[in-house]
Design a protein around this motif. Structure first.
Motif, short mmCIF file in Angstrom:
data_model
loop_
_atom_site.label_atom_id
_atom_site.label_comp_id
_atom_site.label_asym_id
_atom_site.label_seq_id
_atom_site.Cartn_x
_atom_site.Cartn_y
_atom_site.Cartn_z
N HIS A 25 -13.06 -29.22 -6.04
CA HIS A 25 -14.20 -29.99 -5.53
C HIS A 25 -13.98 -31.50 -5.56
O HIS A 25 -14.82 -32.26 -5.08
CB HIS A 25 -15.47 -29.64 -6.30
N ARG A 26 -12.85 -31.97 -6.14
CA ARG A 26 -12.49 -33.39 -6.18
C ARG A 26 -13.62 -34.25 -6.77
O ARG A 26 -13.82 -35.39 -6.36
CB ARG A 26 -12.12 -33.90 -4.79
N TYR B 49 -13.14 -39.53 -2.54
CA TYR B 49 -13.92 -38.60 -3.35
C TYR B 49 -14.14 -39.15 -4.76
O TYR B 49 -13.43 -40.07 -5.21
CB TYR B 49 -13.22 -37.26 -3.39
N PRO B 50 -15.11 -38.56 -5.50
CA PRO B 50 -15.40 -39.05 -6.86
C PRO B 50 -14.20 -39.09 -7.79
O PRO B 50 -14.12 -39.97 -8.65
CB PRO B 50 -16.46 -38.05 -7.36
N LYS B 51 -13.26 -38.15 -7.64
CA LYS B 51 -12.06 -38.19 -8.48
C LYS B 51 -11.28 -39.48 -8.30
O LYS B 51 -10.56 -39.93 -9.20
CB LYS B 51 -11.16 -36.99 -8.17
N GLU B 52 -11.41 -40.09 -7.11
CA GLU B 52 -10.66 -41.31 -6.81
C GLU B 52 -11.48 -42.56 -7.11
O GLU B 52 -10.96 -43.51 -7.70
CB GLU B 52 -10.23 -41.30 -5.35
N HIS B 53 -12.76 -42.59 -6.69
CA HIS B 53 -13.54 -43.82 -6.90
C HIS B 53 -14.23 -43.85 -8.27
O HIS B 53 -14.64 -44.91 -8.73
CB HIS B 53 -14.56 -44.03 -5.78
N LEU C 298 -19.71 -39.75 -1.72
CA LEU C 298 -18.55 -39.64 -0.83
C LEU C 298 -18.48 -40.92 0.00
O LEU C 298 -19.47 -41.33 0.60
CB LEU C 298 -18.70 -38.43 0.09
N ILE C 299 -17.32 -41.57 0.02
CA ILE C 299 -17.16 -42.84 0.72
C ILE C 299 -16.31 -42.62 1.97
O ILE C 299 -15.19 -42.10 1.89
CB ILE C 299 -16.50 -43.89 -0.19
N PHE C 300 -16.86 -43.01 3.12
CA PHE C 300 -16.14 -42.90 4.39
C PHE C 300 -15.49 -44.25 4.70
O PHE C 300 -16.16 -45.29 4.73
CB PHE C 300 -17.09 -42.51 5.51
#
Length: 274
Positions: free
Chosen positions: A168-169, A225-229, A236-238
């Motif tokens: 789910h990242r 995705y949240p795992k990254e930001h 969720l960031i586009f």
């Protein structure tokens, strides 16, 4: 920017028309290998013809072993694919290639994700005729379909298609994130991604992401995705970036760099006000 818009216009209108005479992905099922049926009550026939006798009917998710590819082809729902001689429950029979899943993934609880092209529709935009292909994604358990999702595909049956199943990242409400990547493998060709969320036995398609280049022009769209930001668990960031590569340095020179925040509420993406 004018060059970029011209490039994207040509990409959107012309890429479905190229390479129509090349072999499609349905020509490449291999003898000796097993593949799954992605339709229910599939007719397995005595000869490679819709008029031939039905020997057996097989449910969705059934495995058939390829014996050989027939020279005969069938055009059905706008798509052309060959017939295959297969082995199913000890009996030889013919099945149309368009009913075989192009790929599958097994989940820990025994469910299966099957995917393959379903149909092609002709659409006219002025004097331009577009071929819109539809990809089917099916969630199956014990040879029964739990859900079926139709997705607008990018490109055509010659466009390279890859599948990725991930966790789910960081989007905690999700079970899995599914990504379909489409690529023609050359500048100006189709290049994009379709993302699907799996949550509580339901499949949700996100807006498609388009990327590509016609050097030196480029465009990249992607999700963070949240795992990254590492911010909110449902954020969720586009990202949308476009511009040109510098001839001297090869570094990107951006005409546009935009970022939009979305909240996943379990059903849809909701844009958040800045």
């Amino acid at each position: 920017m004018i060059r970029l818009l011209s490039f994207l216009f040509m990409l959107g209108l012309l890429s479905p028309l190229v390479a129509q005479n090349n072999a499609s992905i349905y020509d490449h099922f291999l003898p000796g290998q097993s593949y799954l049926l992605m339709a229910d009550k599939v007719n397995l026939r005595q000869q490679p013809s819709l008029q031939a006798k039905v020997l057996q009917r097989a449910p969705i998710g059934s495995a058939v072993e390829i014996i050989s590819k027939s020279d005969k082809q069938l055009r059905l729902k706008g798509m052309t694919a060959p017939w295959y001689l297969v082995l199913y429950k000890g009996q030889k029979a013919f099945v149309w290639g368009g009913l075989l899943a192009l790929g599958q993934a097994s989940l820990q609880d025994g469910r299966q994700l099957l995917y393959g092209y379903e149909r092609m529709e002709l659409r006219k935009e002025g004097q331009i005729e577009n071929r819109q292909f539809w990809l089917g994604l099916r969630l199956v358990q014990n040879n029964k379909e739990l859900q079926h999702l139709s997705i607008k595909a990018m490109g055509n049956l010659q466009t390279s298609l890859s599948f990725r199943l991930d966790d789910h990242r960081g989007l905690e409400q999700l079970e899995h994130i599914i990504e379909f990547s489409f690529s023609d493998g050359y500048c100006g060709g189709t290049n994009g991604m379709q993302t699907v969320f799996l949550q509580k036995q339901r499949l949700y398609a996100l807006p498609p992401l388009y990327s590509g280049s016609d050097l030196p022009v480029f465009q990249h769209q992607y999700f963070v995705y949240p795992k990254e930001h590492q911010k909110s668990a449902n954020l969720l960031i586009f990202k949308n970036e476009s511009g040109e590569y510098d001839d001297a340095t090869g570094q990107p020179q951006y005409d546009q760099q935009s970022s939009t925040d979305f909240l996943w509420n379990g059903r849809v993406l909701l844009p958040l006000k800045p």
